[in-house]
Design an enzyme around this catalytic site. Structure first.
Site, PDB file in Angstrom:
ATOM      1  N   GLU A 204      20.345  40.443 -17.985  1.00  0.00           N
ATOM      2  CA  GLU A 204      19.823  39.105 -18.245  1.00  0.00           C
ATOM      3  C   GLU A 204      18.514  39.111 -19.024  1.00  0.00           C
ATOM      4  OE1 GLU A 204      19.861  36.951 -14.571  1.00  0.00           O
ATOM      5  OE2 GLU A 204      22.037  37.073 -14.396  1.00  0.00           O
ATOM      6  N   LYS A 332      26.992  26.783 -10.831  1.00  0.00           N
ATOM      7  CA  LYS A 332      27.637  27.605 -11.858  1.00  0.00           C
ATOM      8  C   LYS A 332      29.028  27.029 -12.114  1.00  0.00           C
ATOM      9  CE  LYS A 332      25.397  31.993 -10.536  1.00  0.00           C
ATOM     10  NZ  LYS A 332      25.616  33.297  -9.855  1.00  0.00           N
TER      11      LYS A 332
END
Length: 414
Positions: A204, A332
Site C-alpha cells: 500500500e 469495502k
C-alpha cells in the site's frame, strides 16, 4: 430513461500484477462508464466470493470465469435495464446469482458491472460521480487514514500489526492535511535510512522495514510528526488485522501468546502513551466475546473499527450493533458485491451512530471510484494507502479535484 445497451469485460492487472476485471457499460445515448475491481490480501471469512479460475494461468488467479459470467449470463439479463435505477440493477445481479455471497457469478463480476453502470449514468447526466450517488448533500471531504508503515500481510517484514497510519485532523482543508502527510512521509524515509532500515515499500505504499516490535513504528511516527512541526495536529491509527494473528483462541505476536484480555490491556497501554484515534480489527473476526470486552473498555475513548468483523455486510453489522461490538465499520464495496448493498450498510451504520471509513484494498488500480464514493456517502474518513504508488495517489488526486468545488473538510469536526 436511458437503458443499458451493451457491455463488455476483460482482464487487466492490479497493483500486485494479478489479473482483475475491467467492466465497461454503454448506454443508449452513447454514454459510457468503466470500472476496475480491487482485490484484498487480508480477507474476512464472510466476504463475498471473489471468483478466480484456479487453473495454470497466473498461478490460478485468472478471472476469465467471472468475465465469461459478465459477457454471458449478466449481459443477457441486464441489457435493456434502466441505467438510472441502480437498485433495480443491483437487485437483478443478486437474484441472478442466487446466493448471498455471489458464489456463482463472483462478487468481482457483479461489482464491476455495478460500479461501471453508476459511472455511465453520471457521465450521461454530465455530473460528477459523487454528486450522482450522493445528491446535493455530498460535499464533505473525508479525513484520510494514511498508511505509511506497512506490516502483517501487506509486507515481507517482521512487524505484526498490518498498518500504522497517520490522520491529519488539525487542518482547515483537505489539501493542507494531505500536504502535512506528504511532509511526514518524506521525513520518515530519511529517518529510516539514517537508522539503517530498509525504505522498501509494502503493497500500500508504506515503508516496510524490519523493526524491533510493534511500538517502534509508533515511536518513529511521533518523531517524524514532531520534526515536521505538526504535533497536536496529527493522530495515529492502527490496523492490527488480528485475525491473521489468531489461532485456537489465542493471539500470537512479538514472540508471545496473548489472550483477548491481554491484548486489550496492551491496547490500553498504547492508547495511554500515544495519540491513537482508531484501532481496526483489534480482535479476530470470530472472537465475539473479545470484541464485546474491547468495546466496553475502549469504545468511549477511541474509534474501534470492524473490517473482517463486519465485511461491509448489512446483516452482520446489524448483529454487531445489537451485541455492542465496535463503534465503526470499514466500507469495502468488493466485500459485499454491489453499490446498493454498500450504501445500505453505510446507512445502517449512520442510523446507529457508527462511524464509517471508505477503504481501498491492497490490490488496487488507477480507478478512483472510492474517492467519489466517500464524498457521496459522507463517510468522513477514507483509507487509501500511503502517498506513493499511482494506484494510491489516484484516489488522493481525485479528492483534491473534488475539493475544488467542495471546500468543507471534516478535520477536527470528525
Amino acid at each position: 430513461m436511458l437503458i443499458i445497451e451493451d457491455l463488455r469485460a476483460f482482464e487487466v492487472l492490479d497493483s500486485r500484477g494479478n489479473p482483475t476485471i475491467k467492466a465497461e457499460i454503454m448506454l443508449s445515448d452513447g454514454s459510457m462508464g468503466s470500472a476496475i475491481v480491487p482485490s484484498g490480501a487480508s480477507t474476512g471469512k464472510k466476504e463475498a466470493l471473489e471468483l478466480r479460475d484456479n487453473d495454470e494461468r497466473f498461478g490460478g488467479k485468472g478471472v476469465l470465469k467471472a468475465i465469461e459470467n459478465i459477457n454471458g449470463t449478466i449481459a443477457e439479463n441486464i441489457i435493456g435495464l434502466d441505467a438510472f435505477n441502480q437498485t433495480q440493477l443491483d437487485n437483478t445481479l443478486l437474484e441472478l446469482d442466487g446466493t448471498k455471497n455471489y458464489s456463482n457469478l463472483g462478487a468481482n463480476a457483479t461489482l464491476g458491472i455495478s460500479m461501471a453502470t453508476a459511472r455511465a449514468a453520471a457521465n450521461a447526466l454530465g455530473i460528477p460521480l459523487y454528486r450522482y450517488l450522493g445528491g446535493a448533500n455530498a460535499s464533505v471531504l473525508p479525513v484520510p487514514m494514511c498508511n505509511i508503515i506497512n506490516g502483517g500481510a501487506h509486507a515481507n517484514n517482521n512487524v505484526d500489526f498490518q498498518e500504522f497510519m497517520i490522520m491529519p485532523f488539525g487542518f482547515s482543508s483537505f489539501k493542507e492535511g494531505l500536504r502535512s502527510v506528504c511532509e511526514i512521509y518524506a521525513i520518515l524515509k530519511k529517518e529510516l535510512a539514517a537508522l539503517g532500515y530498509s525504505t522498501a515499500l509494502g503493497d500500500e505504499g508504506g515503508f516496510a522495514p524490519n523493526l524491533a516490535n510493534n511500538t517502534e513504528p509508533l515511536d518513529l511516527l511521533m518523531t517524524c510528526i514532531k520534526k515536521a512541526g505538526y504535533e497536536n495536529k496529527i493522530k495515529l491509527a492502527l490496523d492490527v488485522a488480528s485475525s491473521e494473528l489468531y489461532k485456537d483462541g489465542k493471539y500470537y505476536l512479538e514472540g508471545k501468546v496473548f489472550s483477548n484480555e491481554d491484548l486489550i490491556a496492551r491496547y490500553e497501554e498504547l492508547c495511554a502513551k500515544y495519540p491513537i484515534f482508531s484501532i481496526e480489527d483489534g480482535l479476530a473476526e470470530d472472537d465475539y466475546e473479545g470484541w464485546i470486552k474491547l468495546t466496553q473498555k475502549l469504545g468511549n475513548k477511541i474509534q474501534l473499527v470492524g473490517d473482517d468483523l463486519f465485511v461491509t455486510n448489512e446483516d452482520i453489522l446489524r448483529e454487531g450493533i445489537l451485541k455492542n461490538m465496535a463503534n465503526a465499520v470499514l466500507i469495502k464495496p468488493n466485500q459485499i458485491g454491489t453499490i446498493t448493498q454498500t450504501m445500505r450498510t453505510v446507512r445502517l451504520a449512520h442510523r446507529n451512530n457508527y462511524r464509517c471509513i471508505m477503504s481501498h484494498r491492497s490490490g488496487e488500480s488507477e480507478d478512483a471510484f472510492i474517492a467519489d464514493f466517500a464524498v457521496a456517502l459522507n463517510t468522513g474518513q477514507i483509507k487509501t494507502g500511503a502517498l506513493a504508488r499511482g494506484e494510491r495517489t489516484a484516489k488522493y488526486n481525485r479528492l483534491l479535484e473534488i475539493e475544488l468545488d467542495n471546500d468543507e473538510y471534516l478535520g477536527d469536526k470528525l
